[in-house]
Design a protein around this motif. Structure first.
Motif, mmCIF file in Angstrom:
data_model
loop_
_atom_site.group_PDB
_atom_site.id
_atom_site.type_symbol
_atom_site.label_atom_id
_atom_site.label_comp_id
_atom_site.label_asym_id
_atom_site.label_seq_id
_atom_site.Cartn_x
_atom_site.Cartn_y
_atom_site.Cartn_z
ATOM 1 N N ARG A 30 45.301 25.976 43.420
ATOM 2 C CA ARG A 30 44.458 26.669 42.441
ATOM 3 C C ARG A 30 43.315 27.369 43.152
ATOM 4 N N ALA A 31 43.039 28.603 42.764
ATOM 5 C CA ALA A 31 41.993 29.387 43.400
ATOM 6 C C ALA A 31 41.272 30.206 42.338
ATOM 7 N N PRO A 32 40.036 30.634 42.621
ATOM 8 C CA PRO A 32 39.292 31.447 41.649
ATOM 9 C C PRO A 32 40.012 32.751 41.323
ATOM 10 N N LEU A 33 39.757 33.243 40.128
ATOM 11 C CA LEU A 33 40.347 34.492 39.667
ATOM 12 C C LEU A 33 39.337 35.622 39.729
ATOM 13 N N SER A 34 39.837 36.819 39.931
ATOM 14 C CA SER A 34 39.035 38.025 39.776
ATOM 15 C C SER A 34 39.774 38.903 38.772
ATOM 16 N N LEU A 35 39.186 39.082 37.617
ATOM 17 C CA LEU A 35 39.879 39.691 36.486
ATOM 18 C C LEU A 35 39.226 41.005 36.097
ATOM 19 N N ALA A 36 40.036 42.031 35.980
ATOM 20 C CA ALA A 36 39.561 43.319 35.512
ATOM 21 C C ALA A 36 40.121 43.572 34.129
ATOM 22 N N ILE A 37 39.280 43.575 33.126
ATOM 23 C CA ILE A 37 39.722 43.817 31.753
ATOM 24 C C ILE A 37 39.441 45.275 31.419
ATOM 25 N N HIS B 54 34.871 44.108 53.246
ATOM 26 C CA HIS B 54 33.805 44.388 52.301
ATOM 27 C C HIS B 54 32.864 43.196 52.197
ATOM 28 N N PRO B 55 32.109 42.868 53.245
ATOM 29 C CA PRO B 55 31.284 41.673 53.246
ATOM 30 C C PRO B 55 30.201 41.692 52.195
ATOM 31 N N GLY B 56 29.825 42.827 51.668
ATOM 32 C CA GLY B 56 28.781 42.869 50.663
ATOM 33 C C GLY B 56 29.312 43.135 49.277
ATOM 34 N N ALA B 57 30.571 42.830 49.046
ATOM 35 C CA ALA B 57 31.208 43.222 47.787
ATOM 36 C C ALA B 57 30.945 42.262 46.645
ATOM 37 N N GLY B 58 30.061 41.311 46.807
ATOM 38 C CA GLY B 58 29.711 40.455 45.701
ATOM 39 C C GLY B 58 30.639 39.285 45.519
ATOM 40 N N ALA B 59 31.143 38.708 46.578
ATOM 41 C CA ALA B 59 32.023 37.554 46.467
ATOM 42 C C ALA B 59 31.255 36.378 45.913
ATOM 43 N N PRO C 62 37.104 40.153 46.911
ATOM 44 C CA PRO C 62 37.555 39.170 47.890
ATOM 45 C C PRO C 62 38.343 37.997 47.313
ATOM 46 N N MET C 63 38.702 38.022 46.048
ATOM 47 C CA MET C 63 39.370 36.879 45.437
ATOM 48 C C MET C 63 40.861 36.857 45.768
ATOM 49 N N ALA C 64 41.447 35.658 45.715
ATOM 50 C CA ALA C 64 42.863 35.509 46.040
ATOM 51 C C ALA C 64 43.773 35.862 44.868
ATOM 52 N N PRO D 185 40.050 45.739 37.195
ATOM 53 C CA PRO D 185 40.989 45.053 38.035
ATOM 54 C C PRO D 185 40.360 44.020 38.919
ATOM 55 N N VAL D 186 41.162 43.140 39.411
ATOM 56 C CA VAL D 186 40.724 42.086 40.288
ATOM 57 C C VAL D 186 41.309 42.328 41.646
ATOM 58 N N THR D 187 40.778 41.678 42.698
ATOM 59 C CA THR D 187 41.392 41.962 43.966
ATOM 60 C C THR D 187 41.373 40.904 45.008
ATOM 61 N N GLY D 188 41.687 41.406 46.119
ATOM 62 C CA GLY D 188 42.152 40.848 47.323
ATOM 63 C C GLY D 188 41.538 39.593 47.848
ATOM 64 N N TRP D 189 41.993 39.222 49.034
ATOM 65 C CA TRP D 189 41.628 37.960 49.644
ATOM 66 C C TRP D 189 41.216 38.201 51.055
ATOM 67 N N ALA D 190 41.773 37.467 51.991
ATOM 68 C CA ALA D 190 41.407 37.468 53.397
ATOM 69 C C ALA D 190 40.810 38.761 53.923
#
Length: 334
Positions: A99-106, A39-44, A193-195, A28-33
């Motif tokens: 347009r914003a970057p994606l975080s995709l969970a396959i 999670h400042p160390g979550a690998g953004a 941290p993605m939108a 899965p992909v996730t959140g933003w703001a």
């Protein structure tokens, strides 16, 4: 190379190994703001994300809008939307459409039923197209597989080439805990941290061992605004979009697909079919295109604790808005 694709899969050797790897899974992909702050160390990724800033906690909702012909509507503004929360209209505090970057969970199904009629090959093609559609160095993905449990194949990264190289060959086996795996993937997504975020599930839809029901899974995903997209690997005769589909399949989905179609709809996601290499490409592109054109809406939550059913409307009455079914209000919720 398979019943589903015939001559389309003529390249077996090196490409087969590569696609077998690709077929494994994702997550899965996730959140933003707020997720970025929590999670400042979550690998953004290095690119700075647009965030919503407010003196109060906000409920964030992603919404896809289509016209009466099923085409994505991409030019709406904040003034075009209306948020109805438990029957009451809420003011929209923040709005994003760029347009914003994606975080995709396959999330790739490797259960035994996927070994029938080359369903795994169909899923591999869909996974390949999903990863190929991401912007290298900008979009991120994480790879996960499941049968009776969820397993991380590769962590989230913006290096999609590395993801492809990290995939190994996985043979289908065992029981299927589809609903449980989706729920686990959706919860992981909340650390990103993605939108624009989503879970994409590559499966035949057959669940044999989950403890959770589709309704419970959709409630989990909806509560954290994680749309679930299902790419169902089926035979051409069961694919409503195939020229070889039986009359029955053109009217309704196979029984194994019905419950996960509801699950996807409740979370704001959608169901797509993959029965040929062409339909795998089409399904992957449809998911990515929709995620790139989601509207992000934030508003103040209602005061009453508990579940709040949501309805998002537009001023254009024949537009169809697809979003999560609601949110949970109360301490620690959003």
């Amino acid at each position: 190379m398979g019943y589903l694709f015939g001559k389309e899969l003529g390249y077996r050797s090196g490409m087969r190994r590569f696609l077998l790897a690709l077929a494994i899974v994702s997550q899965p992909v996730t959140g933003w703001a707020q997720e970025a702050a929590d999670h400042p160390g979550a690998g953004a990724p290095a690119e700075k994300q647009a965030t919503f800033r407010s003196g109060v906690d906000l409920v964030t909702v992603s919404a896809a809008v289509r016209d009466n012909k099923g085409r994505l509507v991409t030019n709406l503004t904040k003034q075009d939307f209306e948020v109805i929360d438990r029957g009451e209209r809420r003011a929209i505090n923040e709005f994003r459409s760029e347009r914003a970057p994606l975080s995709l969970a396959i999330l790739f199904d490797v259960s035994g039923s996927m070994d029938v009629a080359d369903r795994t090959t169909a899923a591999r093609f869909a996974a390949f197209h999903l990863l190929s559609s991401l912007d290298e160095g900008r979009d991120e993905a994480g790879l996960f597989a499941f049968d009776s449990r969820l397993r991380e194949v590769a962590p989230f990264t913006v290096d999609t080439r590395a993801l492809k190289g990290a995939l190994g060959e996985v043979d289908p086996f065992g029981a299927t805990s589809l609903h449980d795996a989706i729920s686990a993937a959706a919860e992981r997504v909340a650390t990103r941290p993605m939108a624009r975020r989503a879970v994409v599930v590559l499966t035949d839809g057959i669940d044999t061992s989950s403890l959770l029901t589709p309704a419970q899974v959709s409630a989990t995903a909806a509560a954290i605004d994680v749309p679930v997209y299902i790419i169902a690997t089926v035979l051409p005769i069961d694919d409503p979009g195939s020229d070889r589909a039986t009359p029955g399949s053109q009217r309704q989905a196979p029984a194994s697909i019905g419950t996960i179609e509801d699950l996807a709809r409740w979370t704001g996601g959608a169901l797509h079919y993959s029965s040929t290499s062409a339909s795998a490409f089409k399904a992957a592109r449809a998911v990515i295109d929709e995620l790139r054109h989601l509207y992000l809406i934030a508003f103040e939550p209602g005061a009453a604790p508990g579940w709040h059913p949501l309805e998002i409307r537009t001023s254009q009455k024949d537009f169809v808005v697809r979003t999560r079914g609601g949110y949970v209000a109360g301490p620690g919720s959003r």
